[in-house]
Scaffold this active site. Structure first.
Site, PDB file in Angstrom:
ATOM      1  CB  CYS A   1      -0.861   0.052   1.244  1.00 31.22           C
ATOM      2  SG  CYS A   1      -1.832  -1.419   1.506  1.00 31.22           S
TER       3      CYS A   1
ATOM      4  NE  ARG B   1       4.790   1.682  -1.089  1.00 31.22           N
ATOM      5  CZ  ARG B   1       5.591   1.808  -0.028  1.00 31.22           C
ATOM      6  NH1 ARG B   1       6.735   2.399  -0.166  1.00 31.22           N
ATOM      7  NH2 ARG B   1       5.237   1.348   1.143  1.00 31.22           N
TER       8      ARG B   1
ATOM      9  CD1 TRP C   1      -0.427  -5.820  -3.231  1.00 34.26           C
ATOM     10  CD2 TRP C   1      -0.326  -6.568  -1.120  1.00 34.26           C
ATOM     11  NE1 TRP C   1       0.084  -7.094  -3.253  1.00 34.26           N
ATOM     12  CE2 TRP C   1       0.156  -7.582  -1.980  1.00 34.26           C
ATOM     13  CE3 TRP C   1      -0.354  -6.829   0.253  1.00 34.26           C
ATOM     14  CZ2 TRP C   1       0.612  -8.809  -1.525  1.00 34.26           C
ATOM     15  CZ3 TRP C   1       0.091  -8.055   0.708  1.00 34.26           C
ATOM     16  CH2 TRP C   1       0.566  -9.025  -0.181  1.00 34.26           C
TER      17      TRP C   1
ATOM     18  CG  ASN D   1       0.511   2.118   3.635  1.00 32.76           C
ATOM     19  OD1 ASN D   1      -0.580   2.277   3.088  1.00 32.76           O
ATOM     20  ND2 ASN D   1       1.635   2.627   3.177  1.00 32.76           N
ATOM     21  N   GLY D   2      -0.427  -1.450   6.264  1.00 32.92           N
ATOM     22  CA  GLY D   2      -0.074  -2.405   7.311  1.00 32.92           C
ATOM     23  C   GLY D   2      -1.216  -3.358   7.599  1.00 32.92           C
TER      24      GLY D   2
ATOM     25  CD  GLU E   1      17.005 -13.399  -8.262  1.00 32.59           C
ATOM     26  OE1 GLU E   1      16.493 -13.869  -7.239  1.00 32.59           O
ATOM     27  OE2 GLU E   1      16.668 -12.318  -8.741  1.00 32.59           O
TER      28      GLU E   1
ATOM     29  CE  LYS F   1      13.552 -11.476 -10.281  1.00 31.02           C
ATOM     30  NZ  LYS F   1      14.385 -11.213  -9.161  1.00 31.02           N
TER      31      LYS F   1
ATOM     32  CD  GLU G   1       9.790 -11.774  -9.007  1.00 23.70           C
ATOM     33  OE1 GLU G   1       9.188 -11.267  -8.058  1.00 23.70           O
ATOM     34  OE2 GLU G   1      11.028 -11.707  -9.124  1.00 23.70           O
TER      35      GLU G   1
ATOM     36  CG  HIS H   1      19.116 -37.317  -4.163  1.00 21.12           C
ATOM     37  ND1 HIS H   1      19.494 -38.571  -3.737  1.00 21.12           N
ATOM     38  CD2 HIS H   1      20.278 -36.680  -4.489  1.00 21.12           C
ATOM     39  CE1 HIS H   1      20.808 -38.680  -3.768  1.00 21.12           C
ATOM     40  NE2 HIS H   1      21.304 -37.546  -4.232  1.00 21.12           N
TER      41      HIS H   1
ATOM     42  CE  LYS I   1      11.562  -2.943  -6.295  1.00 21.15           C
ATOM     43  NZ  LYS I   1      12.256  -4.083  -6.939  1.00 21.15           N
TER      44      LYS I   1
HETATM   45  C1  F6R Z   1      11.810 -10.614  -6.232  1.00 26.55           C
HETATM   46  C2  F6R Z   1      11.869  -9.570  -5.236  1.00 26.55           C
HETATM   47  C3  F6R Z   1      11.551  -9.933  -3.834  1.00 26.55           C
HETATM   48  C4  F6R Z   1      12.393  -9.097  -2.859  1.00 26.55           C
HETATM   49  C5  F6R Z   1      11.951  -9.373  -1.412  1.00 26.55           C
HETATM   50  C6  F6R Z   1      12.815  -8.641  -0.415  1.00 26.55           C
HETATM   51  O1  F6R Z   1      12.164 -10.144  -7.497  1.00 26.55           O
HETATM   52  O2  F6R Z   1      12.138  -8.435  -5.521  1.00 26.55           O
HETATM   53  O3  F6R Z   1      11.714 -11.302  -3.597  1.00 26.55           O
HETATM   54  O4  F6R Z   1      13.736  -9.436  -3.026  1.00 26.55           O
HETATM   55  O5  F6R Z   1      10.613  -8.985  -1.261  1.00 26.55           O
HETATM   56  O6  F6R Z   1      12.765  -7.271  -0.630  1.00 26.55           O
HETATM   57  P1  F6R Z   1      13.914  -6.311  -0.105  1.00 26.55           P
HETATM   58  O7  F6R Z   1      15.148  -6.654  -0.844  1.00 26.55           O
HETATM   59  O8  F6R Z   1      13.401  -4.933  -0.407  1.00 26.55           O
HETATM   60  O9  F6R Z   1      14.054  -6.572   1.368  1.00 26.55           O
END
Ligand code: F6R
Length: 610
Positions: free
Chosen positions: A2, A27, A75, A100-101, A483, A487, A490, A506, A605
């Site tokens: 949010c 965000r 959100w 927010n929260g 990773e 990517k 998501e 395994h 984000k």
């Molecule tokens: C994936 C991504 C998330 C963040 C995670 C932690 O692409 O961006 O998995 O890495 O939410 O966020 P930060 O790094 O801001 O603590």
């Protein structure tokens, strides 16, 4: 997650609020709304499900004018994605709030409000806060006192901004667990969950601390701690660039950010390596003495940042010879880890506001650590402010929800960290010089991998109709496989899993058939021969292999083997280089599948709730 924007000005605030919301879009959110006190003293609000553009269209038909207002991107947590659940929420046509929260004692508060005969219009925890504040102001308390009394009753995380129709000269706010900043303008003041929202109107900010309350007016503002004692908080001049939220000619922010990596990695190294050595105190003046004492490392992070930590574990143990434990924050914060003597606690975070990582840091403060340190991308963030040592990655503002440049700068920073530790734990001058040379070559090597973008875009076409994918790697390429899988899943919504290649037989080998693409990060290291044997296991079962290999790997393409040779040689920093093609692969698969690359569904984000 949010986003909040609030303004008290001597001009109409609708466009300021709308631009603020637009800047908070990255965000992640699913509805947006605005409420403004009109000149005739009425609370008028407009809310829409979907993007800020929907709200902006609605405002074109139904303009909101006035000098005091609140706006929000939601959100969903409590209650579905509906207009009724969107913020701002209003109580008795008098009090309007944005939140927010998450409020954890939501159910008890809901029952209390219902018992008081108030009809709820939404399923949110946030609406309850509006009614609690209304109850206080209608029994004679000032808006700020009402907010303070209400905040004391809230369990959970919140940043709140509140407006009273009967006194539009003042907006009040408070925070606990979710960020809130005060923006200081000329004859106008603002509140926002993120300074970036306010860059077109101010560069001067005050960051509220946990439990702080604030009242803003056109001519000033006052901050109080949770006991309502007036306090002074430091004023920050933001160095953020108001244009940082432009796509710079790229189709998506994510693509722009992938292409910024040579520059931001160079930026992260700037002034931290000189000649053939690491700058001694680049982790801060106290770091030298501290690192000499360190006997173990605990790294805590979430998501992509966690993967960066996993790469660092290989380096810290191999180069500095120190035991290194890496864990996701949401697990760490609720267990009782054994903390060896002289352990340094390290968080890694792009935003510096991730709720689980922040809580883990606070937990660490109650345990017997030597010190805490953060590797973070946002200078004024909570993690930076609450850690003993802070090391800035210099990725610049990252807008795409899928982290790219933040990751590669984190891993770069973690190599510097490894070297800073290793200087006190047996690294020779020659080894240091070799690593410095590799670091210097890194931006150019990333640039040359970006040159094969079109080859990767072509490979991505094979994935458009797939629903599953398997990523494999060994050694430092194992976290890179994780990773890569993150990517892809998501942003393209393809189910992707990552395994250490040696683990294939395994269990996951059962998944392999001629429909399953298997993506392999192959760096020419001593593990390559082992990896090649694992790949034979996939081939023998009809699996389609997509191998990203460096020039030294000397692999050959065949029927089932699609080989994408990266125009670089093997180095200690190969995991950073191997990341780039996987980012591009995920990007082009998502573009082909027509998903919302920069704001994938359900994701945010900055994850400021637990
Ligand atoms: C994936 C991504 C998330 C963040 C995670 C932690 O692409 O961006 O998995 O890495 O939410 O966020 P930060 O790094 O801001 O603590």
């Amino acid at each position: 997650m949010c986003g909040i924007v609030g303004a008290v000005a001597q001009r109409d605030v609708d466009l300021i609020l709308l631009e603020g919301l637009r800047r908070l879009e990255y965000r992640g959110y699913d509805s947006a709304g605005m409420c403004i006190v009109s000149e005739s003293g009425a609370l008028n609000k407009v809310r829409r499900v979907g993007k800020v553009i929907e709200l902006s269209k609605a405002l074109a038909d139904q303009p909101l004018r006035g000098h005091t207002g609140l706006a929000h991107t939601r959100w969903a947590t409590h209650g579905g994605v509906t207009e009724d659940n969107a913020h701002p929420h209003v109580s008795h046509q008098r009090i309007s709030i944005v939140h927010n929260g998450i409020i954890e004692n939501f159910e008890a508060l809901r029952q209390e409000i219902v018992a008081a005969g108030i009809e709820l219009r939404s399923q949110t925890d946030s609406e309850l806060i509006a009614h609690l504040i209304y109850q206080q102001v209608s029994s004679g308390h000032s808006l700020l006192d009402a907010l303070a009394a209400t905040a004391q009753r809230l369990h959970g995380a919140y940043a709140l901004a509140v407006m009273d129709r009967d006194d539009p000269s003042t907006l009040v706010g408070t925070r606990s667990g979710s960020p809130l900043v005060v923006g200081i303008g000329l004859g106008e003041h603002f509140l926002a969950s993120d300074a970036g929202a306010l860059l077109p109107v101010t560069r001067q900010f005050v960051y509220l601390e946990e439990g702080d309350l604030v009242a803003i007016r056109t001519d000033g503002f006052e901050v109080y701690d949770r006991s309502m004692i007036p306090v002074t908080r430091e004023l920050f001049e933001s160095s953020l660039n108001a244009d940082a939220v432009d796509k710079g000619g790229y189709r998506h922010y994510m693509l722009k950010e992938i292409h910024q990596q040579p520059d931001v990695v160079a930026e992260t190294l700037e002034g931290r390596i000189i000649d053939n050595h690491l700058v001694a105190d680049c982790f801060g003046p106290e770091s030298e003495a501290l690192f000499a004492k360190v006997e173990a490392i605990h790294i805590i992070a979430c998501g992509t940042s966690y993967h960066a930590g996993l790469v660092a574990r290989y380096w810290i143990e191999a180069i500095a010879g120190l035991p290194c434990h890496v864990e996701i924050a949401s697990e760490y914060r609720y267990r009782s880890p054994a903390v060896p003597d002289n352990t340094l606690f390290v968080t890694i975070s792009q935003s510096g506001e991730t709720a689980d990582t922040l809580s883990a840091l606070r937990e660490a403060g109650r345990r017997d650590y030597l010190a805490t340190m953060t590797i973070c991308n946002v200078p004024e963030s909570s993690l930076i402010r609450e850690s003993d040592l802070a090391f800035m990655t210099r990725a610049g503002v990252e807008i795409g929800v899928a982290s790219t440049k933040a990751f590669t700068t984190q891993v770069t920073a973690l190599m510097l960290f490894t070297m800073a530790l290793a200087r006190h734990h047996g690294m020779s001058a020659a080894q240091e010089a070799d690593l410095v040379a590799e670091l210097r070559a890194l931006p150019g090597q990333i640039r040359s991998i970006l040159q094969i973008e079109t080859d990767i875009a072509r490979v991505a076409e094979d994935f458009t109709g797939k629903e599953h994918a398997l990523f494999l790697g060994r050694g430092t390429e194992f976290p890179i496989a994780m990773e890569g899988a993150l990517k892809l899943k998501e942003i393209s919504y393809i189910h992707a899993e990552a395994y250490a290649a040696g683990e294939l037989k395994h269990g996951p080998l059962a998944l392999v058939d001629d429909h399953l693409p298997v993506i392999v990060s192959a760096s020419s290291s001593e593990l390559l021969a082992k990896l090649v044997s694992n790949l034979q296991e996939v081939r023998a079962r009809g699996g389609q292999l997509y191998i990203f290999a460096d020039q030294d790997a000397d692999l050959v393409a065949s029927d089932q083997v699609h080989l994408i040779t990266l125009p670089v040689n093997h180095s200690t920093l190969s995991p950073i280089l191997q990341t780039i093609p996987l980012q591009l692969l995920a990007y082009y698969v998502a573009v082909n599948r027509g998903t919302d690359v920069d704001q994938p569904r359900n994701l945010a984000k900055s994850v400021t709730v637990e």
